[in-house]
Design an enzyme around this catalytic site. Structure first.
Site, short mmCIF file in Angstrom:
data_model
loop_
_atom_site.label_atom_id
_atom_site.label_comp_id
_atom_site.label_asym_id
_atom_site.label_seq_id
_atom_site.Cartn_x
_atom_site.Cartn_y
_atom_site.Cartn_z
N GLU A 195 4.28 27.63 2.55
CA GLU A 195 4.46 26.40 3.34
C GLU A 195 4.84 26.73 4.78
O GLU A 195 4.40 26.08 5.73
CB GLU A 195 5.54 25.51 2.71
CG GLU A 195 5.10 24.81 1.44
CD GLU A 195 6.26 24.19 0.70
OE1 GLU A 195 6.06 23.11 0.13
OE2 GLU A 195 7.36 24.78 0.66
N GLN A 196 5.69 27.75 4.93
CA GLN A 196 6.11 28.17 6.27
C GLN A 196 4.89 28.67 7.06
O GLN A 196 4.73 28.37 8.24
CB GLN A 196 7.18 29.26 6.17
CG GLN A 196 7.80 29.66 7.49
CD GLN A 196 8.61 28.53 8.13
OE1 GLN A 196 9.16 27.69 7.43
NE2 GLN A 196 8.67 28.50 9.45
N SER A 208 11.98 32.43 8.43
CA SER A 208 12.60 31.09 8.40
C SER A 208 13.72 31.01 7.37
O SER A 208 13.55 31.40 6.21
CB SER A 208 11.55 30.04 8.06
OG SER A 208 12.21 28.81 7.79
N HIS A 213 14.60 28.43 6.04
CA HIS A 213 14.23 27.44 5.02
C HIS A 213 13.74 28.11 3.74
O HIS A 213 13.83 27.52 2.67
CB HIS A 213 13.18 26.48 5.58
CG HIS A 213 13.77 25.48 6.53
ND1 HIS A 213 14.50 24.40 6.12
CD2 HIS A 213 13.76 25.42 7.89
CE1 HIS A 213 14.91 23.70 7.17
NE2 HIS A 213 14.48 24.31 8.26
N ASP A 256 17.28 20.45 7.32
CA ASP A 256 17.08 19.69 8.56
C ASP A 256 17.54 18.27 8.24
O ASP A 256 17.04 17.67 7.28
CB ASP A 256 15.61 19.68 8.97
CG ASP A 256 15.12 21.04 9.44
OD1 ASP A 256 15.97 21.88 9.78
OD2 ASP A 256 13.91 21.26 9.45
N GLU A 293 18.48 23.29 18.32
CA GLU A 293 18.01 22.30 17.33
C GLU A 293 19.22 21.54 16.83
O GLU A 293 20.09 22.12 16.19
CB GLU A 293 17.31 22.99 16.15
CG GLU A 293 15.98 23.61 16.49
CD GLU A 293 15.21 24.10 15.25
OE1 GLU A 293 15.76 24.05 14.13
OE2 GLU A 293 14.06 24.54 15.43
N TRP A 322 19.32 19.42 14.51
CA TRP A 322 19.12 18.95 13.14
C TRP A 322 19.18 20.04 12.09
O TRP A 322 19.24 19.76 10.90
CB TRP A 322 17.76 18.25 13.05
CG TRP A 322 16.64 19.15 13.49
CD1 TRP A 322 15.96 20.04 12.70
CD2 TRP A 322 16.08 19.29 14.79
NE1 TRP A 322 15.02 20.73 13.43
CE2 TRP A 322 15.07 20.29 14.72
CE3 TRP A 322 16.33 18.68 16.02
CZ2 TRP A 322 14.33 20.68 15.83
CZ3 TRP A 322 15.58 19.09 17.13
CH2 TRP A 322 14.59 20.07 17.03
N HIS A 323 19.12 21.31 12.50
CA HIS A 323 19.02 22.40 11.52
C HIS A 323 20.41 22.95 11.19
O HIS A 323 21.07 23.55 12.03
CB HIS A 323 18.13 23.52 12.08
CG HIS A 323 17.94 24.68 11.15
ND1 HIS A 323 16.75 24.95 10.50
CD2 HIS A 323 18.80 25.64 10.74
CE1 HIS A 323 16.89 26.03 9.74
NE2 HIS A 323 18.14 26.48 9.88
ZN LIG Z 1 15.09 23.71 10.15
#
Ligand SMILES: [Zn+2]
Length: 240
Positions: A121-122, A157, A159, A166, A207, A209-210
Site C-alpha cells: 500500500e505504501q 514509512s 505506518h 494520522d 505534519e 496529523w501524524h
Molecule cells: Zn502519517
C-alpha cells in the site's frame, strides 16, 4: 574563674547567639519554608523520575523502533486490531481509542485517517504521488524528490509498523486545534512525529496529523525536552 567573670563570658558568648536565633526565627515564615521544601522535593522527584525513564528505556523496546529513510522497516506487526476504520498494532489499540476520544472532546469531527499500511500500500501511495507530479510536468527525479518530503519510500514509512496514526478532521484542521491535540498526545503515549523545525532530523516536513506511539513515559520525556525520536534515541545511545 570567679563568678563575675563567668557571667561576663557567658553574656559575650550567649548574647550574639540569642540575637541571631531570634533574628532567624522572626524571619522564618513557616508557610513559605514548607513551600520551598515542597518545591525542592518535587524538583528532585521529577529529576529522579526522569533519570528512571532514561534508565529503563531500551533501544530494543518495541515502541521505540526507529523507521525513516535510513532505517527501513522490513518486518510486519505481529497482530493488528481495528480502531474506528483503521488498523493499528494491537498493543496500541486502547491508547489509540483513548487518544481519539480525548481529541473528539476538543473537536467532535476528529477522525482516524490512516493507521497500519502494508508495504504494498505504501508503494502504491508513493507511486501515485510521483505519477501525479509527472502528469503536472515534473521529470521522474524531480517528482520523486518532491514526494519524498511528504510520502516515505516503501519500507521507510512508520505506518508499516502499525504504531503510527494520522488523525485530523476530514476537511483539515485549524492550527490552534492541532496545537491542543498535540498537547494531549503524550499522556496517551503518542508524539507528534514530524514537528516544525525538525525536518532536517526527521527527513519529513511538518505534519500536524501524524502521531507515533512511543509509550507514555518516553512521550512525556520527549515532549518536555523537545526531542524527536531520532534525538531521543541518540540520547539513549549516549547514556553512560
Ligand atoms: Zn502519517
Amino acid at each position: 574563674m570567679n563568678k563575675q567573670k563567668m557571667t561576663k563570658l557567658s553574656l559575650i558568648v550567649c548574647l550574639p547567639a540569642l540575637v541571631a536565633t531570634n533574628f532567624f526565627l522572626w524571619n522564618l515564615d513557616p508557610a513559605s519554608m514548607v513551600d520551598k521544601f515542597a518545591t525542592i522535593e518535587a524538583k528532585e522527584a521529577a529529576r529522579s523520575s526522569e533519570e528512571d525513564v532514561l534508565a529503563s528505556a531500551s533501544l530494543d523496546d518495541w515502541e521505540l523502533v526507529l523507521v525513516n529513510r535510513d532505517h527501513l522497516f522490513e518486518s510486519e506487526p505481529k497482530s493488528l486490531a481495528t480502531v474506528g476504520n483503521i488498523q493499528v498494532d494491537s498493543r496500541i489499540a486502547t491508547a489509540t481509542k483513548d487518544f481519539l476520544a480525548a481529541a473528539q472532546v476538543i473537536v467532535p469531527d476528529e477522525v482516524l485517517l490512516s493507521g497500519y499500511r502494508s508495504r504494498a500500500e505504501q508503494e502504491q501511495l508513493y507511486n501515485e504521488r510521483v505519477a501525479e507530479l509527472e502528469a503536472r510536468g515534473f521529470n521522474r527525479a524531480e517528482a520523486e524528490a518532491r514526494v519524498r518530503s511528504q510520502v516515505q519510500l516503501p519500507g521507510a514509512s512508520e505506518h508499516q509498523t502499525g504504531l503510527a496514526i494520522d488523525m485530523s478532521e476530514e476537511a483539515g484542521q485549524l492550527d490552534e486545534v492541532a496545537e491542543k491535540i498535540k498537547a494531549l498526545a503524550p499522556q496517551y503515549g503518542f508524539i507528534l512525529r514530524y514537528p516544525e523545525g525538525k525536518s532536517h532530523l526527521t527527513g519529513i516536513d511538518f505534519e500536524s496529523w501524524h502521531f507515533r506511539y512511543v509509550g507514555v513515559e518516553n512521550a512525556q520525556y520527549m515532549e518536555k525536552h523537545d526531542l524527536v525520536l531520532e534525538e531521543y534515541l541518540a540520547l539513549l545511545k549516549d547514556r553512560k
